[in-house]
Design a protein around this motif. Structure first.
Motif, mmCIF file in Angstrom:
data_model
loop_
_atom_site.group_PDB
_atom_site.id
_atom_site.type_symbol
_atom_site.label_atom_id
_atom_site.label_comp_id
_atom_site.label_asym_id
_atom_site.label_seq_id
_atom_site.Cartn_x
_atom_site.Cartn_y
_atom_site.Cartn_z
ATOM 1 N N UNK A 1 -18.190 -38.335 -2.202
ATOM 2 C CA UNK A 1 -18.492 -39.550 -2.960
ATOM 3 C C UNK A 1 -18.489 -39.250 -4.457
ATOM 4 N N UNK A 2 -19.125 -38.147 -4.835
ATOM 5 C CA UNK A 2 -19.137 -37.748 -6.245
ATOM 6 C C UNK A 2 -17.723 -37.453 -6.735
ATOM 7 N N UNK A 3 -16.946 -36.762 -5.907
ATOM 8 C CA UNK A 3 -15.560 -36.451 -6.268
ATOM 9 C C UNK A 3 -14.735 -37.722 -6.410
ATOM 10 N N UNK A 4 -14.966 -38.693 -5.527
ATOM 11 C CA UNK A 4 -14.244 -39.961 -5.603
ATOM 12 C C UNK A 4 -14.560 -40.706 -6.884
ATOM 13 N N UNK A 5 -15.834 -40.745 -7.262
ATOM 14 C CA UNK A 5 -16.225 -41.415 -8.499
ATOM 15 C C UNK A 5 -15.611 -40.720 -9.714
ATOM 16 N N UNK A 6 -15.677 -39.381 -9.719
ATOM 17 C CA UNK A 6 -15.144 -38.619 -10.858
ATOM 18 C C UNK A 6 -13.636 -38.746 -10.951
ATOM 19 N N UNK B 1 -7.821 -34.031 0.536
ATOM 20 C CA UNK B 1 -8.858 -33.093 0.990
ATOM 21 C C UNK B 1 -9.237 -33.310 2.449
ATOM 22 N N UNK B 2 -9.439 -34.565 2.857
ATOM 23 C CA UNK B 2 -9.979 -34.830 4.197
ATOM 24 C C UNK B 2 -9.039 -35.632 5.088
ATOM 25 N N UNK B 3 -7.846 -35.970 4.610
ATOM 26 C CA UNK B 3 -6.941 -36.776 5.425
ATOM 27 C C UNK B 3 -7.532 -38.155 5.676
ATOM 28 N N UNK C 1 -14.351 -45.789 -11.691
ATOM 29 C CA UNK C 1 -15.413 -45.508 -10.723
ATOM 30 C C UNK C 1 -15.624 -46.712 -9.816
ATOM 31 N N UNK C 2 -15.603 -47.913 -10.419
ATOM 32 C CA UNK C 2 -15.712 -49.133 -9.609
ATOM 33 C C UNK C 2 -14.521 -49.276 -8.683
ATOM 34 N N UNK C 3 -13.334 -48.838 -9.132
ATOM 35 C CA UNK C 3 -12.140 -48.881 -8.279
ATOM 36 C C UNK C 3 -12.315 -48.047 -7.023
ATOM 37 N N UNK C 4 -12.905 -46.860 -7.168
ATOM 38 C CA UNK C 4 -13.176 -46.026 -5.992
ATOM 39 C C UNK C 4 -14.150 -46.717 -5.048
ATOM 40 N N UNK C 5 -15.239 -47.244 -5.580
ATOM 41 C CA UNK C 5 -16.240 -47.903 -4.739
ATOM 42 C C UNK C 5 -15.661 -49.132 -4.053
ATOM 43 N N UNK C 6 -14.846 -49.889 -4.790
ATOM 44 C CA UNK C 6 -14.221 -51.088 -4.236
ATOM 45 C C UNK C 6 -13.218 -50.703 -3.149
ATOM 46 N N UNK C 7 -12.385 -49.707 -3.422
ATOM 47 C CA UNK C 7 -11.399 -49.275 -2.439
ATOM 48 C C UNK C 7 -12.050 -48.722 -1.182
ATOM 49 N N UNK C 8 -13.148 -47.996 -1.365
ATOM 50 C CA UNK C 8 -13.854 -47.406 -0.230
ATOM 51 C C UNK C 8 -14.394 -48.461 0.713
ATOM 52 N N UNK C 9 -14.864 -49.578 0.167
ATOM 53 C CA UNK C 9 -15.509 -50.604 0.987
ATOM 54 C C UNK C 9 -14.595 -51.757 1.382
ATOM 55 N N UNK C 10 -13.654 -52.130 0.506
ATOM 56 C CA UNK C 10 -12.876 -53.349 0.728
ATOM 57 C C UNK C 10 -11.364 -53.122 0.784
ATOM 58 N N UNK C 11 -10.903 -51.894 0.652
ATOM 59 C CA UNK C 11 -9.481 -51.614 0.706
ATOM 60 C C UNK C 11 -8.845 -51.636 -0.680
ATOM 61 N N UNK D 1 -6.058 -48.495 -10.922
ATOM 62 C CA UNK D 1 -5.593 -47.112 -10.982
ATOM 63 C C UNK D 1 -6.679 -46.143 -10.524
ATOM 64 N N UNK D 2 -7.946 -46.483 -10.770
ATOM 65 C CA UNK D 2 -9.035 -45.643 -10.300
ATOM 66 C C UNK D 2 -9.087 -45.567 -8.788
ATOM 67 N N UNK D 3 -8.798 -46.691 -8.125
ATOM 68 C CA UNK D 3 -8.778 -46.700 -6.656
ATOM 69 C C UNK D 3 -7.663 -45.807 -6.125
ATOM 70 N N UNK D 4 -6.471 -45.902 -6.724
ATOM 71 C CA UNK D 4 -5.350 -45.076 -6.278
ATOM 72 C C UNK D 4 -5.605 -43.593 -6.558
ATOM 73 N N UNK D 5 -6.118 -43.298 -7.745
ATOM 74 C CA UNK D 5 -6.370 -41.905 -8.092
ATOM 75 C C UNK D 5 -7.372 -41.253 -7.162
ATOM 76 N N UNK D 6 -8.469 -41.960 -6.886
ATOM 77 C CA UNK D 6 -9.490 -41.394 -5.998
ATOM 78 C C UNK D 6 -8.981 -41.293 -4.569
ATOM 79 N N UNK D 7 -8.172 -42.277 -4.125
ATOM 80 C CA UNK D 7 -7.617 -42.220 -2.785
ATOM 81 C C UNK D 7 -6.759 -40.969 -2.602
ATOM 82 N N UNK D 8 -5.888 -40.701 -3.557
ATOM 83 C CA UNK D 8 -4.991 -39.555 -3.449
ATOM 84 C C UNK D 8 -5.775 -38.246 -3.369
#
Length: 309
Positions: free
Chosen positions: A73-78, A57-59, A219-229, A45-52
């Motif tokens: 990056x800070x916004x994605x983690x938060x 913001x940046x498309x 927070x790990x979900x954001x980092x994981x999604x950012x690097x590995x999908x 859920x963290x990956x989906x929330x940060x993605x949205x």
């Protein structure tokens, strides 16, 4: 040496994410003595929330200014941490607290956790179906090399992941060992009935523990999604490995979860270096877990959360 350092950096990067997820498992086990098998979907859920949030913001991130990258990056983690914290809080209130109030057996908690895991996974698949095949916004070049160490390339994204993980793990360690909330968590872990007699609000402490563990997983979900999908099935394998890391380090021990996550990440990334096909990576990682537990049944550190200080 160059190959070894490259694999070591990759392992520490992956292990840092495992450690953040593992902390959620170990915190909940520490206060409830049960495994929250829905934590992998909290991580998702963290990956989906940060993605949205980032996508809004940046498309696709193609024309992002360099000065905005640290803020994103800070916004994605938060945002990832906040989303997962809300999901974890809801999970505790809906799936666990009613059972705890009724004195349900441990098996009921296990069944409830598995049910919540399936529900969250399928719900995310239906709710965010249109995002499933979209890549995470590429708002900076992840292949940019920050520096070299013994010939190994250390990329900016690896520094971001390891740096963020170290900061959050140190913060959690200080929170649990030095603050009033941390003392409450350790007291509930050690002896909940006695903690209640001493004036500690058990329900509030457990709820906050879920929130903290969820925030770290998100927070790990954001980092994981950012690097590995990312996707609605992304939580399963990292979740299983993070649980293995928590057991490896000593389930219920915060520093054990950190060490276990880093060690598991390094071990599975060293597989190609010793001539083993990468398809055996998962097998080797769990073989190492079994071997360690044969000699250290309680894990590398093996202390419960209440005695971690």
């Amino acid at each position: 040496m160059t190959d070894f350092m490259n694999y070591l950096v990759l392992g520490l990067t992956r292990g840092a994410m495992y450690a953040l997820i593992a902390l959620g498992y170990t915190l909940v086990y520490g206060v409830l003595q049960l495994i929250n098998f829905a934590h992998s979907e909290v991580f998702m859920s963290g990956a989906f929330g940060s993605f949205i949030v980032i996508h809004a913001i940046v498309g696709n991130g193609a024309h992002t200014d360099s000065w905005a990258v640290p803020l994103l990056i800070l916004l994605g983690i938060v945002s990832g941490g906040f989303t997962a914290a809300v999901v974890a809080w809801t999970l505790e209130r809906v799936a666990y607290r009613p059972l705890r109030k009724r004195g349900a057996p441990k098996l009921a908690f296990l069944i409830s956790a598995i049910g919540a895991s399936f529900f969250l996974s399928q719900f995310a698949g239906k709710l965010f179906h249109r995002f499933q095949n979209q890549p995470f916004p590429a708002f900076f070049d992840q292949d940019t090399v920050a520096f070299h160490i013994f010939g190994a390339r250390v990329r900016v994204i690896q520094l971001v992941i390891m740096g963020a993980a170290v900061v959050m793990m140190i913060f959690l360690d200080r929170l649990v060992t030095k603050t009033k909330l941390g003392r409450s968590i350790r007291a509930v872990s050690e002896d909940a009935p006695t903690a209640a007699l001493m004036g500690i609000d058990i329900d509030r402490t457990i709820s906050r523990t879920f929130v903290i563990g969820g925030a770290l997983g998100g927070a790990a979900g954001f980092l994981f999604g950012l690097t590995l999908g990312f996707g609605n099935q992304m939580g399963f394998l990292p979740g299983v490995k993070a649980f293995a890391a928590a057991v490896l380090g000593g389930i219920g021990n915060i520093r054990g979860a950190m060490i276990g996550g880093l060690l598991l990440g390094v071990v599975e990334n060293m597989v190609p270096l010793v001539g083993i096909d990468t398809k055996w990576t998962d097998v080797v990682a769990f073989v190492v877990l079994v071997l360690v537990l044969m000699f250290r049944p309680t894990g590398i550190i093996g202390e419960r959360l209440g005695r971690a200080a």
